[in-house]
Design an enzyme around this catalytic site. Structure first.
Site, PDB file in Angstrom:
ATOM      1  N   SER A  52      13.403  -3.069  -3.474  1.00 20.24           N
ATOM      2  CA  SER A  52      13.843  -3.691  -4.705  1.00 20.24           C
ATOM      3  C   SER A  52      12.806  -3.740  -5.610  1.00 20.24           C
ATOM      4  O   SER A  52      13.194  -3.640  -6.964  1.00 20.24           O
ATOM      5  CB  SER A  52      14.042  -4.993  -4.138  1.00 20.24           C
ATOM      6  N   GLU A  53      11.487  -3.848  -5.364  1.00 21.10           N
ATOM      7  CA  GLU A  53      10.320  -3.630  -6.297  1.00 21.10           C
ATOM      8  C   GLU A  53       9.222  -2.948  -5.807  1.00 21.10           C
ATOM      9  O   GLU A  53       9.124  -2.946  -4.556  1.00 21.10           O
ATOM     10  CB  GLU A  53       9.825  -4.837  -6.875  1.00 21.10           C
ATOM     11  N   THR A  54       8.743  -2.186  -6.674  1.00 19.73           N
ATOM     12  CA  THR A  54       7.305  -1.323  -6.400  1.00 19.73           C
ATOM     13  C   THR A  54       6.494  -1.943  -7.572  1.00 19.73           C
ATOM     14  O   THR A  54       6.645  -1.987  -8.902  1.00 19.73           O
ATOM     15  CB  THR A  54       7.297  -0.047  -6.654  1.00 19.73           C
TER      16      THR A  54
END
Length: 299
Positions: A52-54
């Site tokens: 979902s996020e880096t």
């Protein structure tokens, strides 16, 4: 022989808002060391990691060090775009510095698109200092199709929007945890139902009680529970969302007449959060984190 044109960057995968692997919300954390990655490269790595996020941590000065400095730059990318705030990837970033880089700082400061954010140690928890995102009542009619897709025929008790966070808050009439967990919205249909970029995510929330199943494994009651759907950011459902709780804290403070909350995000992975709305317009969101993967990424 090593290819001199290939750069290698340290990268970690951290499960945030949990103390057990394979639960909570996973985020990748990449340490930029002395490499200045283009936005295009950062977006490609985020798509490759497909979480979902880096998060990308960068040094602010040439003599800074991830193992000893206390202030860093921080950006977040979903698989499709950069976002202005991500709570769980901030928690993952702090956990990487505290646990993997052995950074002894009691508090870390992150320069971000949402201003300076702070992460501090609180026993086994890491507490994030995030901006409050207030929500206001909203006319339901323009969102009737979207609401039908998300909650079906369930009765909506309240509908509000946070324009700063671009999040819709849908409070269900006080039902059960099982009712919330049974939602299966068609996220492709959600995208088609809202194309105006007013909102980028939908929070569905229920007031907690001992009678409706909103308790943890020790029988302690959650003040509220929620789920979060964000197909506009390439995320069908986010497992545990720190930024959503900057909106929920503001909302539930008015509804419950209190400012400290114990909350659960009821995705399949799930996670617990301690949330506190402060008088200065900030929200403390605390959780645990565990590192499940470390390595080097070639670019």
């Amino acid at each position: 022989m090593a290819d001199p044109d290939v750069k290698r960057l340290p990268i970690f995968q951290v499960d945030a808002f949990t103390d057990k692997p394979f639960a909570g919300n996973p985020a990748a954390v990449c340490l930029l060391e002395d490499v200045d990655l283009t936005d295009e490269h950062q977006q490609k790595i985020a798509a490759e990691m497909n979480l979902s996020e880096t998060a990308y941590l960068r040094k602010l000065n040439s003599d800074d060090d991830f193992s000893s400095s206390s202030k860093f730059g921080l950006r977040w990318f979903t698989p499709t775009n950069e976002v202005a705030l991500c709570g769980h990837a901030t928690l993952a970033s702090a956990a990487t510095l505290f646990y993997m880089m052995k950074n002894p700082s009691p508090q870390l400061t992150f320069q971000t698109l949402s201003g300076d954010l702070f992460a501090r140690r609180e026993g086994d928890f890491i507490s994030l200092d995030l901006p409050e995102n207030k929500a206001q009542p909203l006319d339901r009619e323009p969102y009737s199709q979207l609401l039908k897709i998300v909650v079906g025929d369930l009765t909506i008790q309240d509908l509000q929007v946070s324009h700063t966070a671009k999040k819709l808050v849908v409070r269900l009439q006080d039902g059960t945890r099982q009712t919330l967990e049974s939602l299966r919205p068609d996220t492709v249909a959600m995208l088609a139902a809202h194309t105006q970029d007013i909102i980028r995510g939908v929070i569905v929330t229920v007031k907690g009680s001992l009678e409706n199943g909103c308790v943890d494994k020790q029988g302690v009651m959650y003040d509220f529970i929620s789920r979060y759907f964000a197909p506009w950011n390439g995320i069908a459902e986010d497992p545990v969302t720190g930024s959503a709780h900057t909106v929920l804290a503001s909302y539930w403070a008015k509804e419950l007449g209190k400012t400290e909350f114990y909350a659960r995000q009821c995705s399949a992975r799930g996670g617990d959060l301690k949330v506190r709305l402060r008088e200065d317009g900030r929200v403390d969101v605390a959780g645990k984190a565990t590192v499940v993967l470390q390595g080097m990424i070639r670019i």
